[in-house]
Design a protein around this motif. Sequence first.
Motif, PDB file in Angstrom:
ATOM      1  N   THR A 137     -16.449  55.268  80.495  1.00  0.00           N
ATOM      2  CA  THR A 137     -15.134  55.917  80.538  1.00  0.00           C
ATOM      3  C   THR A 137     -14.328  55.533  81.772  1.00  0.00           C
ATOM      4  OG1 THR A 137     -16.023  57.853  81.627  1.00  0.00           O
ATOM      5  CG2 THR A 137     -15.883  57.913  79.225  1.00  0.00           C
ATOM      6  N   GLY A 138     -14.952  54.776  82.645  1.00  0.00           N
ATOM      7  CA  GLY A 138     -14.225  54.369  83.854  1.00  0.00           C
ATOM      8  C   GLY A 138     -13.363  53.158  83.569  1.00  0.00           C
ATOM      9  N   THR A 139     -12.618  53.238  82.487  1.00  0.00           N
ATOM     10  CA  THR A 139     -11.852  52.083  82.031  1.00  0.00           C
ATOM     11  C   THR A 139     -10.557  51.929  82.817  1.00  0.00           C
ATOM     12  OG1 THR A 139     -10.929  53.531  80.365  1.00  0.00           O
ATOM     13  CG2 THR A 139     -12.752  52.124  79.695  1.00  0.00           C
ATOM     14  N   ASP A 142     -10.227  50.814  86.991  1.00  0.00           N
ATOM     15  CA  ASP A 142     -10.179  51.649  88.190  1.00  0.00           C
ATOM     16  C   ASP A 142     -11.552  52.212  88.574  1.00  0.00           C
ATOM     17  OD1 ASP A 142     -10.441  53.402  86.137  1.00  0.00           O
ATOM     18  OD2 ASP A 142      -8.730  54.666  86.675  1.00  0.00           O
ATOM     19  N   LEU A 146     -12.384  55.124  91.295  1.00  0.00           N
ATOM     20  CA  LEU A 146     -13.013  56.402  90.924  1.00  0.00           C
ATOM     21  C   LEU A 146     -14.314  56.619  91.685  1.00  0.00           C
ATOM     22  CD1 LEU A 146     -12.397  56.637  87.081  1.00  0.00           C
ATOM     23  CD2 LEU A 146     -11.158  57.764  88.939  1.00  0.00           C
ATOM     24  N   THR A 177     -17.851  70.207  88.014  1.00  0.00           N
ATOM     25  CA  THR A 177     -16.465  70.385  87.568  1.00  0.00           C
ATOM     26  C   THR A 177     -15.694  69.082  87.741  1.00  0.00           C
ATOM     27  OG1 THR A 177     -16.482  72.720  88.200  1.00  0.00           O
ATOM     28  CG2 THR A 177     -14.327  71.679  87.969  1.00  0.00           C
ATOM     29  N   ALA A 178     -15.833  68.473  88.907  1.00  0.00           N
ATOM     30  CA  ALA A 178     -15.080  67.253  89.194  1.00  0.00           C
ATOM     31  C   ALA A 178     -15.496  66.124  88.260  1.00  0.00           C
ATOM     32  CB  ALA A 178     -15.301  66.833  90.647  1.00  0.00           C
ATOM     33  N   ARG A 181     -14.063  66.669  84.824  1.00  0.00           N
ATOM     34  CA  ARG A 181     -12.614  66.449  84.750  1.00  0.00           C
ATOM     35  C   ARG A 181     -12.270  64.971  84.890  1.00  0.00           C
ATOM     36  NH1 ARG A 181      -9.335  71.127  83.507  1.00  0.00           N
ATOM     37  NH2 ARG A 181      -7.606  70.142  84.534  1.00  0.00           N
ATOM     38  N   ILE A 182     -12.999  64.296  85.753  1.00  0.00           N
ATOM     39  CA  ILE A 182     -12.651  62.897  86.034  1.00  0.00           C
ATOM     40  C   ILE A 182     -13.145  61.971  84.933  1.00  0.00           C
ATOM     41  CG2 ILE A 182     -13.230  60.963  87.585  1.00  0.00           C
ATOM     42  CD1 ILE A 182     -12.852  62.858  89.929  1.00  0.00           C
ATOM     43  N   ILE A 183     -14.295  62.286  84.371  1.00  0.00           N
ATOM     44  CA  ILE A 183     -14.894  61.347  83.417  1.00  0.00           C
ATOM     45  C   ILE A 183     -14.508  61.643  81.968  1.00  0.00           C
ATOM     46  CG2 ILE A 183     -17.052  60.282  82.647  1.00  0.00           C
ATOM     47  CD1 ILE A 183     -16.154  59.806  85.588  1.00  0.00           C
ATOM     48  N   THR A 184     -14.361  62.904  81.616  1.00  0.00           N
ATOM     49  CA  THR A 184     -14.008  63.198  80.223  1.00  0.00           C
ATOM     50  C   THR A 184     -12.563  63.668  80.154  1.00  0.00           C
ATOM     51  OG1 THR A 184     -14.741  65.483  80.438  1.00  0.00           O
ATOM     52  CG2 THR A 184     -16.362  63.889  79.673  1.00  0.00           C
ATOM     53  N   PRO A 185     -11.912  63.509  78.998  1.00  0.00           N
ATOM     54  CA  PRO A 185     -10.544  63.995  78.837  1.00  0.00           C
ATOM     55  C   PRO A 185     -10.468  65.483  79.180  1.00  0.00           C
ATOM     56  CG  PRO A 185     -11.174  62.654  76.958  1.00  0.00           C
ATOM     57  CD  PRO A 185     -12.412  62.852  77.786  1.00  0.00           C
ATOM     58  N   THR A 186      -9.402  65.869  79.851  1.00  0.00           N
ATOM     59  CA  THR A 186      -9.322  67.248  80.347  1.00  0.00           C
ATOM     60  C   THR A 186      -8.814  68.216  79.296  1.00  0.00           C
ATOM     61  OG1 THR A 186      -7.110  66.816  81.118  1.00  0.00           O
ATOM     62  CG2 THR A 186      -8.869  66.582  82.718  1.00  0.00           C
TER      63      THR A 186
ATOM     64  N   GLN B 145     -11.551  76.136  91.348  1.00  0.00           N
ATOM     65  CA  GLN B 145     -12.527  75.058  91.543  1.00  0.00           C
ATOM     66  C   GLN B 145     -11.832  73.708  91.711  1.00  0.00           C
ATOM     67  OE1 GLN B 145     -15.757  74.879  88.793  1.00  0.00           O
ATOM     68  NE2 GLN B 145     -16.184  77.063  88.920  1.00  0.00           N
ATOM     69  N   VAL B 149     -11.970  71.155  94.826  1.00  0.00           N
ATOM     70  CA  VAL B 149     -12.365  69.754  94.656  1.00  0.00           C
ATOM     71  C   VAL B 149     -11.317  68.830  95.289  1.00  0.00           C
ATOM     72  CG1 VAL B 149     -12.514  67.912  92.916  1.00  0.00           C
ATOM     73  CG2 VAL B 149     -13.832  70.019  92.625  1.00  0.00           C
ATOM     74  N   THR B 177      -4.804  58.288  92.134  1.00  0.00           N
ATOM     75  CA  THR B 177      -5.778  58.045  91.057  1.00  0.00           C
ATOM     76  C   THR B 177      -6.503  59.338  90.689  1.00  0.00           C
ATOM     77  OG1 THR B 177      -6.135  55.782  91.819  1.00  0.00           O
ATOM     78  CG2 THR B 177      -7.861  56.736  90.432  1.00  0.00           C
ATOM     79  N   ARG B 181      -6.365  61.462  87.161  1.00  0.00           N
ATOM     80  CA  ARG B 181      -7.574  61.641  86.343  1.00  0.00           C
ATOM     81  C   ARG B 181      -7.899  63.115  86.174  1.00  0.00           C
ATOM     82  NH1 ARG B 181      -9.858  56.806  83.999  1.00  0.00           N
ATOM     83  NH2 ARG B 181     -11.865  57.839  83.930  1.00  0.00           N
ATOM     84  N   ILE B 182      -7.700  63.886  87.214  1.00  0.00           N
ATOM     85  CA  ILE B 182      -8.104  65.294  87.161  1.00  0.00           C
ATOM     86  C   ILE B 182      -7.090  66.137  86.391  1.00  0.00           C
ATOM     87  CG2 ILE B 182      -8.341  67.367  88.627  1.00  0.00           C
ATOM     88  CD1 ILE B 182      -9.921  65.662  90.600  1.00  0.00           C
ATOM     89  N   PRO B 185      -5.065  64.072  80.808  1.00  0.00           N
ATOM     90  CA  PRO B 185      -6.164  63.522  79.999  1.00  0.00           C
ATOM     91  C   PRO B 185      -6.424  62.081  80.403  1.00  0.00           C
ATOM     92  CG  PRO B 185      -4.592  64.698  78.616  1.00  0.00           C
ATOM     93  CD  PRO B 185      -3.991  64.626  79.990  1.00  0.00           C
ATOM     94  N   THR B 186      -7.685  61.730  80.476  1.00  0.00           N
ATOM     95  CA  THR B 186      -8.040  60.395  80.991  1.00  0.00           C
ATOM     96  C   THR B 186      -7.930  59.316  79.934  1.00  0.00           C
ATOM     97  OG1 THR B 186     -10.324  60.817  80.419  1.00  0.00           O
ATOM     98  CG2 THR B 186      -9.659  61.294  82.666  1.00  0.00           C
TER      99      THR B 186
END
Lengths: 190, 190
Positions: A137-139, A142, A146, A177-178, A181-186, B145, B149, B177, B181-182, B185-186
């Motif tokens: 998912t780090g597409t 970036d 990240l 939490t971070a 949020r950062i890796i999956t869609p929020t 949270q 973060v 960045t 991301r946070i 949506p990613t």
Amino acid sequence: MTQRQDTILQAAARCIARQGVRGLRVHDVAAEAGVSTSLLYYHFTDRDGLLAATLDHINDVAAGHRLDGASGETALDRLEALLLGEIRDDDDIHTGSIAWNELRATAVFETGLRGPLAHTTATWNSRVRAALDETGTGTGGDSDQLAAVLTAMIEGLSGRWLGGEISTDQARTLIRTAVHRIITPTGKST
Amino acid sequence: MTQRQDTILQAAARCIARQGVRGLRVHDVAAEAGVSTSLLYYHFTDRDGLLAATLDHINDVAAGHRLDGASGETALDRLEALLLGEIRDDDDIHTGSIAWNELRATAVFETGLRGPLAHTTATWNSRVRAALDETGTGTGGDSDQLAAVLTAMIEGLSGRWLGGEISTDQARTLIRTAVHRIITPTGKST
């Protein structure tokens, strides 16, 4: 790395965790390790060399501990375990974290520490980046950014954890939490 | 806060940025501010009181600078400006950031600093949380949270910035960045 060198670097981390870096003498570390000062100079050349080797040692010890949790089911689990390995109730991790935090803070004033710190941070970042890439998912090219964001966040949280501002559990919850949020869609699929 | 108190706290931040907190004496700050030591004790009671007031002062100065960019078009712009205000090429911000970083690191060893630091951090977190809430994306009850973060990440990035490991531009790119991301949506709409 010989057993003897390992013993010296563990002693250095303990000394730094107890009294800080400023004012730390090579002699103090030799005494803590139970070896002669000349042996310490033989292995690490000077104070800067000792501190640089201590940074690498702390990073490697943390990496070894992180591997304990690296058998998670998904790539996301493994990334999370890698980051959670930095903040946990374990004497080695706690001592290493205090020493790392202190070396980072001291590098603002002592420029000799900056090169070794940048080198060790780059190693840490690339380990996190590799775990990040596995999640797929780090597409967007970036991943490096990240990874740097995540390790910087760990350093920020560690500072608060070591100073007693947040508990181990609170710090670990914030890491989870971070990551989510950062890796999956929020706010969508979770 | 009187003009005189303000002058003293600016002097305290400069002294800490120059020589660190450990070994810092109230007398040094009085000399830097050009006032008597007794006036300093009159206003701030003791060294701990002075350091606590310095933390609040640094946070307030940064908040004032942040407001410069707070007129962004969207709530996301304003949140981003608030965080970017922490890392920029400005003497006051740089001095305040070194002092804050040093006080945070010292709190690991000096427990008297912990209460004031937690108090000032909570104020900072709640400012970021308010900006986060305005974006409408800090849903799921995790605004507190996410604010923690984000501010922890800023502290982590500041440590690297102050030690010359990353440039101002690199730090600011990493902040952008992370915010994108946070908060959004990613890998989808951006």
